[in-house]
Write a protein that holds these residues in place. Structure first.
Motif, PDB file in Angstrom:
ATOM      1  N   ALA A 199      27.746  72.645  23.373  1.00 10.66           N
ATOM      2  CA  ALA A 199      26.425  72.677  24.002  1.00 10.66           C
ATOM      3  C   ALA A 199      25.609  71.446  23.612  1.00 10.66           C
ATOM      4  CB  ALA A 199      25.691  73.955  23.597  1.00 10.66           C
ATOM      5  N   THR A 200      25.703  71.053  22.333  1.00  9.65           N
ATOM      6  CA  THR A 200      24.966  69.854  21.891  1.00  9.65           C
ATOM      7  C   THR A 200      25.458  68.612  22.627  1.00  9.65           C
ATOM      8  OG1 THR A 200      24.665  70.851  19.701  1.00  9.65           O
ATOM      9  CG2 THR A 200      24.341  68.464  19.896  1.00  9.65           C
ATOM     10  N   LEU A 201      26.778  68.468  22.719  1.00  7.41           N
ATOM     11  CA  LEU A 201      27.343  67.294  23.379  1.00  7.41           C
ATOM     12  C   LEU A 201      26.970  67.245  24.855  1.00  7.41           C
ATOM     13  CD1 LEU A 201      29.198  64.825  23.404  1.00  7.41           C
ATOM     14  CD2 LEU A 201      31.134  66.381  23.775  1.00  7.41           C
ATOM     15  N   THR A 202      27.165  68.351  25.572  1.00  6.25           N
ATOM     16  CA  THR A 202      26.873  68.346  27.012  1.00  6.25           C
ATOM     17  C   THR A 202      25.373  68.258  27.283  1.00  6.25           C
ATOM     18  OG1 THR A 202      26.980  70.773  26.992  1.00  6.25           O
ATOM     19  CG2 THR A 202      28.968  69.575  27.633  1.00  6.25           C
ATOM     20  N   SER A 203      24.549  68.763  26.354  1.00  4.00           N
ATOM     21  CA  SER A 203      23.104  68.628  26.531  1.00  4.00           C
ATOM     22  C   SER A 203      22.687  67.166  26.495  1.00  4.00           C
ATOM     23  CB  SER A 203      22.374  69.421  25.446  1.00  4.00           C
ATOM     24  OG  SER A 203      20.977  69.253  25.568  1.00  4.00           O
ATOM     25  N   VAL A 204      23.283  66.416  25.555  1.00  3.48           N
ATOM     26  CA  VAL A 204      23.007  64.963  25.497  1.00  3.48           C
ATOM     27  C   VAL A 204      23.479  64.284  26.773  1.00  3.48           C
ATOM     28  CG1 VAL A 204      23.556  62.825  24.288  1.00  3.48           C
ATOM     29  CG2 VAL A 204      23.071  64.906  22.982  1.00  3.48           C
ATOM     30  N   LEU A 205      24.668  64.660  27.238  1.00  2.89           N
ATOM     31  CA  LEU A 205      25.174  64.076  28.479  1.00  2.89           C
ATOM     32  C   LEU A 205      24.266  64.424  29.658  1.00  2.89           C
ATOM     33  CD1 LEU A 205      29.022  64.728  28.136  1.00  2.89           C
ATOM     34  CD2 LEU A 205      27.794  62.561  27.853  1.00  2.89           C
ATOM     35  N   GLY A 206      23.779  65.677  29.701  1.00  2.00           N
ATOM     36  CA  GLY A 206      22.887  66.067  30.782  1.00  2.00           C
ATOM     37  C   GLY A 206      21.588  65.288  30.776  1.00  2.00           C
ATOM     38  N   ARG A 207      21.042  65.069  29.562  1.00  2.00           N
ATOM     39  CA  ARG A 207      19.811  64.279  29.472  1.00  2.00           C
ATOM     40  C   ARG A 207      20.047  62.858  29.940  1.00  2.00           C
ATOM     41  NH1 ARG A 207      18.708  65.569  24.737  1.00  2.00           N
ATOM     42  NH2 ARG A 207      19.497  63.760  23.588  1.00  2.00           N
ATOM     43  N   GLN A 208      21.171  62.279  29.575  1.00  2.00           N
ATOM     44  CA  GLN A 208      21.479  60.921  30.029  1.00  2.00           C
ATOM     45  C   GLN A 208      21.682  60.870  31.544  1.00  2.00           C
ATOM     46  OE1 GLN A 208      24.868  59.713  27.719  1.00  2.00           O
ATOM     47  NE2 GLN A 208      23.658  59.269  25.873  1.00  2.00           N
ATOM     48  N   MET A 209      22.327  61.901  32.097  1.00  2.00           N
ATOM     49  CA  MET A 209      22.514  61.935  33.552  1.00  2.00           C
ATOM     50  C   MET A 209      21.178  62.012  34.273  1.00  2.00           C
ATOM     51  SD  MET A 209      25.806  64.481  33.957  1.00  2.00           S
ATOM     52  CE  MET A 209      25.626  64.505  35.734  1.00  2.00           C
ATOM     53  N   ARG A 210      20.257  62.860  33.758  1.00  2.00           N
ATOM     54  CA  ARG A 210      18.941  62.961  34.399  1.00  2.00           C
ATOM     55  C   ARG A 210      18.183  61.634  34.316  1.00  2.00           C
ATOM     56  NH1 ARG A 210      19.867  68.051  32.418  1.00  2.00           N
ATOM     57  NH2 ARG A 210      19.406  69.773  33.865  1.00  2.00           N
ATOM     58  N   SER A 211      18.266  60.988  33.144  1.00  2.00           N
ATOM     59  CA  SER A 211      17.615  59.682  33.000  1.00  2.00           C
ATOM     60  C   SER A 211      18.214  58.663  33.959  1.00  2.00           C
ATOM     61  CB  SER A 211      17.738  59.187  31.551  1.00  2.00           C
ATOM     62  OG  SER A 211      17.133  60.092  30.661  1.00  2.00           O
ATOM     63  N   SER A 212      19.535  58.704  34.120  1.00  2.00           N
ATOM     64  CA  SER A 212      20.190  57.763  35.035  1.00  2.00           C
ATOM     65  C   SER A 212      19.782  58.019  36.472  1.00  2.00           C
ATOM     66  CB  SER A 212      21.717  57.882  34.897  1.00  2.00           C
ATOM     67  OG  SER A 212      22.132  57.560  33.594  1.00  2.00           O
ATOM     68  N   TYR A 213      19.702  59.305  36.843  1.00  2.00           N
ATOM     69  CA  TYR A 213      19.274  59.630  38.203  1.00  2.00           C
ATOM     70  C   TYR A 213      17.837  59.170  38.450  1.00  2.00           C
ATOM     71  CZ  TYR A 213      23.358  62.472  39.450  1.00  2.00           C
ATOM     72  OH  TYR A 213      24.617  62.889  39.774  1.00  2.00           O
ATOM     73  N   GLU A 214      16.948  59.406  37.478  1.00  2.00           N
ATOM     74  CA  GLU A 214      15.560  58.988  37.644  1.00  2.00           C
ATOM     75  C   GLU A 214      15.445  57.471  37.726  1.00  2.00           C
ATOM     76  OE1 GLU A 214      13.594  60.718  34.358  1.00  2.00           O
ATOM     77  OE2 GLU A 214      13.702  62.789  35.135  1.00  2.00           O
ATOM     78  N   LEU A 215      16.213  56.773  36.872  1.00  2.00           N
ATOM     79  CA  LEU A 215      16.200  55.311  36.930  1.00  2.00           C
ATOM     80  C   LEU A 215      16.745  54.817  38.261  1.00  2.00           C
ATOM     81  CD1 LEU A 215      15.754  52.606  35.504  1.00  2.00           C
ATOM     82  CD2 LEU A 215      18.067  52.805  34.567  1.00  2.00           C
ATOM     83  N   ALA A 216      17.827  55.454  38.730  1.00  2.00           N
ATOM     84  CA  ALA A 216      18.387  55.048  40.027  1.00  2.00           C
ATOM     85  C   ALA A 216      17.394  55.304  41.151  1.00  2.00           C
ATOM     86  CB  ALA A 216      19.678  55.821  40.290  1.00  2.00           C
ATOM     87  N   GLU A 217      16.639  56.397  41.044  1.00  2.00           N
ATOM     88  CA  GLU A 217      15.650  56.684  42.076  1.00  2.00           C
ATOM     89  C   GLU A 217      14.554  55.625  42.087  1.00  2.00           C
ATOM     90  OE1 GLU A 217      12.633  60.311  43.416  1.00  2.00           O
ATOM     91  OE2 GLU A 217      13.921  60.495  41.655  1.00  2.00           O
ATOM     92  N   ARG A 218      14.066  55.258  40.885  1.00  2.00           N
ATOM     93  CA  ARG A 218      13.032  54.220  40.823  1.00  2.00           C
ATOM     94  C   ARG A 218      13.552  52.884  41.333  1.00  2.00           C
ATOM     95  NH1 ARG A 218      12.020  56.550  35.698  1.00  2.00           N
ATOM     96  NH2 ARG A 218      13.076  54.798  34.677  1.00  2.00           N
ATOM     97  N   ARG A 219      14.761  52.520  40.879  1.00  2.00           N
ATOM     98  CA  ARG A 219      15.325  51.254  41.335  1.00  2.00           C
ATOM     99  C   ARG A 219      15.592  51.275  42.838  1.00  2.00           C
ATOM    100  NH1 ARG A 219      13.557  49.931  37.242  1.00  2.00           N
ATOM    101  NH2 ARG A 219      14.580  48.984  35.431  1.00  2.00           N
ATOM    102  N   GLY A 220      16.035  52.439  43.340  1.00  2.00           N
ATOM    103  CA  GLY A 220      16.264  52.539  44.783  1.00  2.00           C
ATOM    104  C   GLY A 220      14.979  52.378  45.566  1.00  2.00           C
ATOM    105  N   ALA A 221      13.893  52.997  45.073  1.00  2.00           N
ATOM    106  CA  ALA A 221      12.610  52.857  45.760  1.00  2.00           C
ATOM    107  C   ALA A 221      12.127  51.410  45.711  1.00  2.00           C
ATOM    108  CB  ALA A 221      11.575  53.789  45.126  1.00  2.00           C
ATOM    109  N   GLU A 222      12.284  50.747  44.548  1.00  3.83           N
ATOM    110  CA  GLU A 222      11.876  49.347  44.437  1.00  3.83           C
ATOM    111  C   GLU A 222      12.722  48.459  45.353  1.00  3.83           C
ATOM    112  OE1 GLU A 222      12.281  48.442  40.342  1.00  3.83           O
ATOM    113  OE2 GLU A 222      10.592  49.699  39.703  1.00  3.83           O
ATOM    114  N   THR A 223      14.023  48.726  45.385  1.00  4.93           N
ATOM    115  CA  THR A 223      14.897  47.931  46.259  1.00  4.93           C
ATOM    116  C   THR A 223      14.539  48.124  47.724  1.00  4.93           C
ATOM    117  OG1 THR A 223      16.681  48.130  44.641  1.00  4.93           O
ATOM    118  CG2 THR A 223      17.296  47.488  46.873  1.00  4.93           C
ATOM    119  N   ALA A 224      14.281  49.394  48.099  1.00  8.14           N
ATOM    120  CA  ALA A 224      13.891  49.660  49.489  1.00  8.14           C
ATOM    121  C   ALA A 224      12.600  48.935  49.829  1.00  8.14           C
ATOM    122  CB  ALA A 224      13.739  51.159  49.709  1.00  8.14           C
TER     123      ALA A 224
END
Length: 560
Positions: free
Chosen positions: A183-208
């Protein structure tokens, strides 16, 4: 990611239109993982049913509680199928929490009912706990792992007390530790995935946004841009190119059909790399253009064609020439000023002499008049060259117009001419440099008194202060003269343009430049009933109370 599509234009060509595919938030993006989680749960439930009802039931021995095992297996399979069917609907957090709660309850009961399969069921539950920690926020994921560990240890204690089980306590403790670790390991992975998705969303909006800005820049370029492929088909064209193509581009996507001469030049450039940049007349009613070619990418068959409007090039060259001429004129005027002052001084001394015959005094008067005119030209050129930066202040225009009229009358005897000021409101405020506004009004009033009169009649000039339909302060300098022909009005503000043998052609040009320096405009407005109107439109602003040092007349401050 932004998607580029083609949008239609008015002449059949297509421009790139940016459509930004909306990036969902991180929870929505994790729905794919939720789908696989529900699919795995359905597989778990099917295996539990197979163990109890299938041919492998004899391999693990009879359950400790047969009825409980069968009820748990069937119920779990029904719940798993329902959650799998609803996997694409509802809130992610709610579905993940409900699913893992069902998993833990069914798994613990199955372990208690089928002790022989307990280790395998606990091992499968480890994936459920890890998936829940991946999909849920960290605090929820760790809480699920703690609940699973406590439930597993509790079931073992229950079995030892109630059913007198001989299993060792080390086994559930090891599984509990595994639950917490996964649970500890996958929780860290989940937090990183959410951060990556949010960063991709911001970068996608800036690129658009950047793509939209680039598209707008290309679309609004005053230089025509065409994208032609290897088969001479026009793929893209911006607005300027569409206007330049005119009727030649109607219904044609083949460059050889639309503009044969341009296609011939493109073929010659592709063959030897040398472009014919002589002006090209695309259509009889269109301006000449100068084509320039470049490859879109190295080794690509697609070619960008830039069509430079020769009229724009000529205007830019004219502006550069005018700027150079202005600097040269200012330098020349400075050199002329000193000998001109000596000439004027010598003429004054000659006029005071008693030895000059009366017939020659007329010649001296002509020399003095022309010297004064030449000095005026020099002052105008120098004033234009060294014009100071505008220093805007809050100005009350109604009072300024009244004081200007009084000062002008005092310094320039009007004889039979009339000069007055009117206003639509008691007070109208704006933000402008009062000294430069005084200079602008002096030029406009002097021209109106000089040229705005009917033959044999006195000039009637009015300064009308009012507010236009956009609530912008306006000063109109109106005369009742013969008006200005349209062909002359089009050139009024060009430097050195004059219809008078005694004018310099710089007054109105300097006045407009001063207006631009104050973010104001100066326009000529023909009057239907005869006469002319020169309109100074200024920036709207709220009036503010005057300080003690501002209570003296505005016109007096403007002459400091």
């Amino acid at each position: 990611m932004p998607i580029l599509r083609s949008g239609p234009t008015s002449r059949g060509y297509r421009l790139p239109t940016t459509i930004a595919a909306p990036l969902d938030d991180a929870d929505t993006a994790l729905r794919r993982e939720l789908y696989f989680f529900t699919l795995y749960r359905l597989l778990e439930a099917a295996m539990l049913v197979l163990v109890l009802f299938g041919p492998v039931a004899d391999l693990i021995g009879p359950p400790r509680h047969d009825l409980l095992a069968r009820v748990v297996a069937v119920s779990y399979f029904v719940f798993a199928a329902a959650l799998f069917a609803l996997g694409r609907r509802g809130e992610l957090r709610t579905q993940a929490l409900a699913g893992v709660a069902v998993d833990l309850v069914a798994g613990i009961l199955a372990i208690h009912a089928i002790p022989a399969a307990g280790a395998g069921i606990a091992l499968m539950l480890m994936f459920n706990v890890g998936a829940a920690a991946l999909l849920l926020p960290a605090r929820f994921g760790l809480s699920v792992s703690v609940a699973a560990a406590l439930a597993l240890v509790g079931e073992h204690v229950w079995s030892m007390v109630v059913d007198d089980s001989g299993r060792l306590l080390a086994e559930p403790i090891m599984f509990a530790i595994g639950f917490l670790a996964i649970a500890t390991l996958t929780s860290v992975l989940g937090r990183q995935m959410r951060s990556s998705y949010e960063l991709a969303e911001r970068r996608g909006a800036e690129t658009a946004h950047l793509v939209e800005v680039n598209e707008l820049i290309i679309r609004r370029l005053r230089t025509g841009v065409l994208l032609v492929d290897g088969d001479n088909r026009v793929r893209l064209a911006n607005e300027a190119a569409t206007l330049l193509l005119g009727d030649a581009g109607d219904g044609h996507r083949d460059l050889g059909v639309a503009i044969p001469e341009l296609a011939r030049r493109l073929a010659a450039w592709r063959q030897d790399g040398k472009a014919d940049e002589s002006p090209l007349q695309i259509a009889p009613d269109q301006p000449e253009v100068v084509p320039r070619f470049t490859r879109l990418l190295a080794g690509s068959e697609q070619t960008l064609i830039f069509l430079d409007d020769t009229s724009l090039v000529s205007r830019r060259a004219e502006s550069m020439t005018l700027a150079t001429l202005g600097r040269f004129s200012a330098s020349l005027a400075h050199e002329i000023r000193n000998p001109l002052a000596a000439i004027n001084y010598a003429v004054q001394l000659l006029e005071e002499s008693d030895d000059i015959p009366t017939a020659d005094r007329r010649l001296l008067e002509i020399v003095r008049q022309q010297g004064a005119r030449m000095n005026g030209i020099v002052e105008n050129v120098l004033g234009l060259a060294r014009r100071e930066t505008a220093k805007p202040e809050y100005v009350e225009l109604v009072a300024l117009a009244r004081h200007f009229v009084d000062d002008y009358r005092a310094g320039h005897p009007l004889e039979n001419d009339s000069l007055r000021s009117t206003a639509s409101k008691p007070q109208i405020a704006t933000l402008i440099d009062p000294r430069q506004l005084h200079q602008i009004l002096t030029v406009l009033v002097h021209n109106a008194l000089t040229y705005g009169r009917l033959p044999g009649e006195p000039a009637q000039v009015t300064l009308n202060v009012h507010v236009d339909e956009h609530q912008q302060p306006v000063i109109d300098v109106i005369d009742r003269g013969p008006g200005i022909p349209e062909r002359v009005a089009q050139q009024l503000f060009r430097p050195f343009f004059t219809t008078s043998g005694h004018g310099t052609g710089l007054g109105l040009y300097i006045a407009r430049e001063l207006c631009r320096a104050n973010q104001a405009t100066l326009d000529f407005i023909p009057l239907p009933g005869g006469g002319s109107c020169f309109r100074v439109r200024m920036t709207a602003t709220a009036a503010r109370p005057e300080r003690e040092d501002e209570r003296r007349p505005v016109a007096a401050r403007s002459r400091r």
